[in-house]
Design an enzyme around this catalytic site. Structure first.
Site, PDB file in Angstrom:
ATOM      1  N   HIS A 142       1.131  -1.601   0.152  1.00 22.59           N
ATOM      2  CA  HIS A 142      -0.379   0.058   0.356  1.00 22.59           C
ATOM      3  C   HIS A 142       0.632   1.340   0.082  1.00 22.59           C
ATOM      4  O   HIS A 142       0.476   2.200  -0.357  1.00 22.59           O
ATOM      5  CB  HIS A 142      -1.048   0.120   1.440  1.00 22.59           C
ATOM      6  N   ASP A 176       3.401   5.764  11.935  1.00 23.96           N
ATOM      7  CA  ASP A 176       3.786   7.142  10.885  1.00 23.96           C
ATOM      8  C   ASP A 176       4.817   7.112   9.733  1.00 23.96           C
ATOM      9  O   ASP A 176       4.942   8.229   8.801  1.00 23.96           O
ATOM     10  CB  ASP A 176       3.015   8.581  11.150  1.00 23.96           C
ATOM     11  N   LYS A 183      10.210  -8.924   5.075  1.00 28.24           N
ATOM     12  CA  LYS A 183      10.758  -9.815   6.163  1.00 28.24           C
ATOM     13  C   LYS A 183      11.835 -10.459   5.194  1.00 28.24           C
ATOM     14  O   LYS A 183      11.103 -11.193   4.066  1.00 28.24           O
ATOM     15  CB  LYS A 183      10.219  -9.998   7.393  1.00 28.24           C
ATOM     16  N   SER A 270      21.678   2.479  17.604  1.00 23.14           N
ATOM     17  CA  SER A 270      21.269   2.307  19.136  1.00 23.14           C
ATOM     18  C   SER A 270      19.729   2.728  19.487  1.00 23.14           C
ATOM     19  O   SER A 270      18.847   2.141  19.856  1.00 23.14           O
ATOM     20  CB  SER A 270      21.761   3.001  20.088  1.00 23.14           C
ATOM     21  N   ARG A 322      20.640   4.411  32.471  1.00 21.33           N
ATOM     22  CA  ARG A 322      20.846   6.443  32.605  1.00 21.33           C
ATOM     23  C   ARG A 322      19.849   6.743  33.430  1.00 21.33           C
ATOM     24  O   ARG A 322      20.401   7.930  33.941  1.00 21.33           O
ATOM     25  CB  ARG A 322      21.197   6.509  31.037  1.00 21.33           C
ATOM     26  N   SER A 438      15.193   4.352  10.674  1.00 23.91           N
ATOM     27  CA  SER A 438      16.039   3.079   9.234  1.00 23.91           C
ATOM     28  C   SER A 438      15.296   4.446   7.670  1.00 23.91           C
ATOM     29  O   SER A 438      16.074   4.567   6.863  1.00 23.91           O
ATOM     30  CB  SER A 438      15.079   2.159   8.637  1.00 23.91           C
ATOM     31  N   ARG A 516       4.860  10.920  20.252  1.00 24.20           N
ATOM     32  CA  ARG A 516       2.957  11.401  19.773  1.00 24.20           C
ATOM     33  C   ARG A 516       2.698   9.969  19.197  1.00 24.20           C
ATOM     34  O   ARG A 516       1.467  10.306  19.233  1.00 24.20           O
ATOM     35  CB  ARG A 516       3.750  11.836  18.105  1.00 24.20           C
TER      36      ARG A 516
END
Length: 558
Positions: A142, A176, A183, A270, A322, A438, A516
């Site tokens: 799509h 989004d 895959k 990361s 952290r 990515s 968001r």
């Protein structure tokens, strides 16, 4: 926002009977919580004994195959959102025609569009020959290109790549990112091959994908996954750019997760683990959800356990540590370690790099029993699918399960967690940090310029000019005898003035995306009275977005 979330969540905790007898009050409560003029909700709703969650799917087998498991979660979300999709259709069709259209598009979304099965030979370093099996599944087109990782594992199967491809479709929709889901898997144990043999396998697999039209910057863009990383992605990019893509200026956008020198982006390694941290952060800082779990907001006094100390587990552990949480146990396939006083991620990483295993780490003891059943606040399964099942779900002690892996929870286990008032932050939202960054890398490759390169100096100079303007204005107004009033920026502002690096921009974009998307999931959970059933809320959001693309684009040749 926080008040709205907290008060509306009271309704989601109501049992089905209470909700059924108070349908009129539901709208009143949501309107009242938003500050709209409406009658206050009846107090009885807030005192309902049990929470409500989706019961759209009947009991299934204890441990279904992976693809059917994902389809079951999809069906649960689709049954809840179907009426809204019908209602939102603005056409002249009858109610029945609209419903048929909605159900038809939902049937289009659900199955895998294409599955490619490959077999190819390689000659090993000892002169012997071996036939390698591989798969690439494209679940949905799509949006193009399709996006999804390549994993090297002996457990790879058609069912697994189909399931992971479908998860990628919904994952991209939740955050989004305008990609379809895909895959790939190569059925090998990379530990049994030399670097030279792995390079042969990777390059040959790339060529086979290219010959079938299953790789390309605008077609299908792989990424790292289990047992693959920057090295393998670099081989893929070089193979594609040197062969079928040698005329394509965007050839290196055919894959993401590359080294920086090959067009990669800072912060990609990361990204998934950092996304897991941000996902947990958004829910653990929400007081209304924490009150349901009987916990206080924030990381300060929380303990957590990580199953799987790979890329995702390591970076999730690093960021939670952290920000004040304490890791008390880490588990891998060869064993687990435990220290109630906490385990330092950097020390454990160094030990594993040196010894090849976490076992024997001097600052922790071996853990007997299942790491998934350890006593902690947050459990992060970051290994493989179907780890939490009907058999072990009743013994899980964590209040929050953060799915760093894909599909670690079966439907039966998911139902048990909901009944036990345990929050599951779902995989299709929580581990979307990797595909988000990515996407940033893919855009960088298409733009052929790193983030901020054109604006770094301009923004830095603008900040200094602003400070000088403020200083001169103060001196003209308050300065005595031409004296100076120096403006001294704080250390934090000084860092900002120096200009954001590419990594800063990537981290900022990832944090915003996760925040968001979390808010969207919270609103959907309240809208449909799902309570802690965040997985169904995430699937509802994904289905709505994918449905909208199909509906507005039109269905061709039907």
């Amino acid at each position: 926002m926080y008040r709205y979330l907290g008060e509306a969540l009271l309704l989601s905790r109501a049992g089905p009977a209470a909700l059924g007898s108070a349908s009129a009050d539901s709208a009143a409560l949501l309107g009242w919580a938003r500050g709209q003029p409406a009658a206050a909700p009846q107090p009885g709703l807030a005192l309902a004994a049990r929470r409500h969650y989706s019961e759209a799917v009947a009991d299934r087998e204890d441990d279904p195959n992976f693809f059917k498991m994902v389809e079951g979660f999809f069906d649960r979300g689709a049954s809840i959102v179907e009426d809204k999709l019908v209602e939102d259709l603005r056409t002249r069709e009858s109610e029945e025609q609209k419903r048929n259209r909605v159900r038809g598009i939902l049937r289009i979304i659900k199955p895998c569009n294409h599955v490619l099965s490959l077999s190819f030979p390689i000659r090993r370093d000892d002169g012997s020959w071996e036939v390698i099996e591989g798969y690439r599944a494209q679940h949905s087109q799509h949006r193009t290109p399709c996006k999804g990782g390549i994993r090297y594992s002996t457990d790879v199967s058609v069912d697994e790549v189909k399931a992971l491809a479908s998860l990628m479709t919904y994952k991209c929709a939740v955050v989004d990112v305008p990609f379809g889901g895909a895959k790939a898997g190569v059925k090998i144990n990379p530990k049994n091959y030399t670097d030279n043999e792995l390079e042969k396998i990777t390059r040959r697999f790339t060529m086979e994908l290219a010959k079938k039209g299953f790789i390309g910057p605008g077609i299908d863009v792989p990424a790292p996954d289990m047992s693959t990383g920057e090295r393998e992605m670099s081989w893929i990019a070089d193979t594609y750019a040197s062969t079928i893509g040698h005329y394509d200026i965007n050839a290196h956008a055919c894959v993401t997760g590359k080294p920086i020198s090959q067009g990669g982006i800072h912060g990609r390694i990361s990204a998934t683990g950092r996304g897991v941290f941000h996902g947990i952060e958004n829910f653990i800082n929400e007081a209304s959800y924490m009150s349901i779990l009987g916990m206080t907001p924030g990381f300060g006094d929380k303990t957590f356990v990580v199953q799987g100390f790979g890329n995702v587990g390591l970076h999730s552990m690093r960021y939670l540590h952290r920000f004040g949480a304490k890791c008390i146990a880490v588990g891998e396939s060869d064993g687990s370690i435990w220290n109630p006083d906490g385990i330092d991620p950097k020390e454990l990483e160094d030990f594993k790099l040196q010894h090849g295993s976490i076992l024997g780490f001097p600052k922790a003891k071996p853990y007997e029993g299942s790491i998934l059943e350890a006593d902690c606040d947050i459990l992060i399964p970051a290994a493989s699918e179907k780890q939490l099942t009907k058999s072990n779900a009743p013994r899980v002690k964590a209040k929050i399960i953060a799915e760093g892996a894909n599909g670690p929870t079966t439907p039966e286990a998911d139902k048990i967690f909901l009944e036990r008032n345990i929050m599951v932050i779902p995989d299709l939202y929580l581990n979307a940090g990797g595909v988000t960054v990515s996407y940033f890398e893919w855009l960088k490759n298409l733009n052929h310029v790193s983030y901020g390169r054109l604006t770094f100096k301009y923004e830095r100079d603008s900040n200094y000019h602003l400070l000088m303007s403020v200083q001169e204005s103060l001196e003209r107004k308050f300065g005595k005898h031409g004296g100076t009033i120096p403006i001294v920026p704080t250390a934090e502002f000084q860092d900002r003035i120096s200009g954001a690096s590419e990594k800063d921009i990537v981290h900022s974009g990832l944090a915003y995306t996760m925040e968001r998307s979390a808010r969207q999931i919270m609103r959907t959970a309240m809208k449909y009275n799902l309570g802690l059933d965040l997985r169904t809320a995430a699937y509802v959001n994904a289905i709505e977005k994918v449905f909208k693309v199909y509906n507005e684009a039109g269905v061709t040749f039907t």
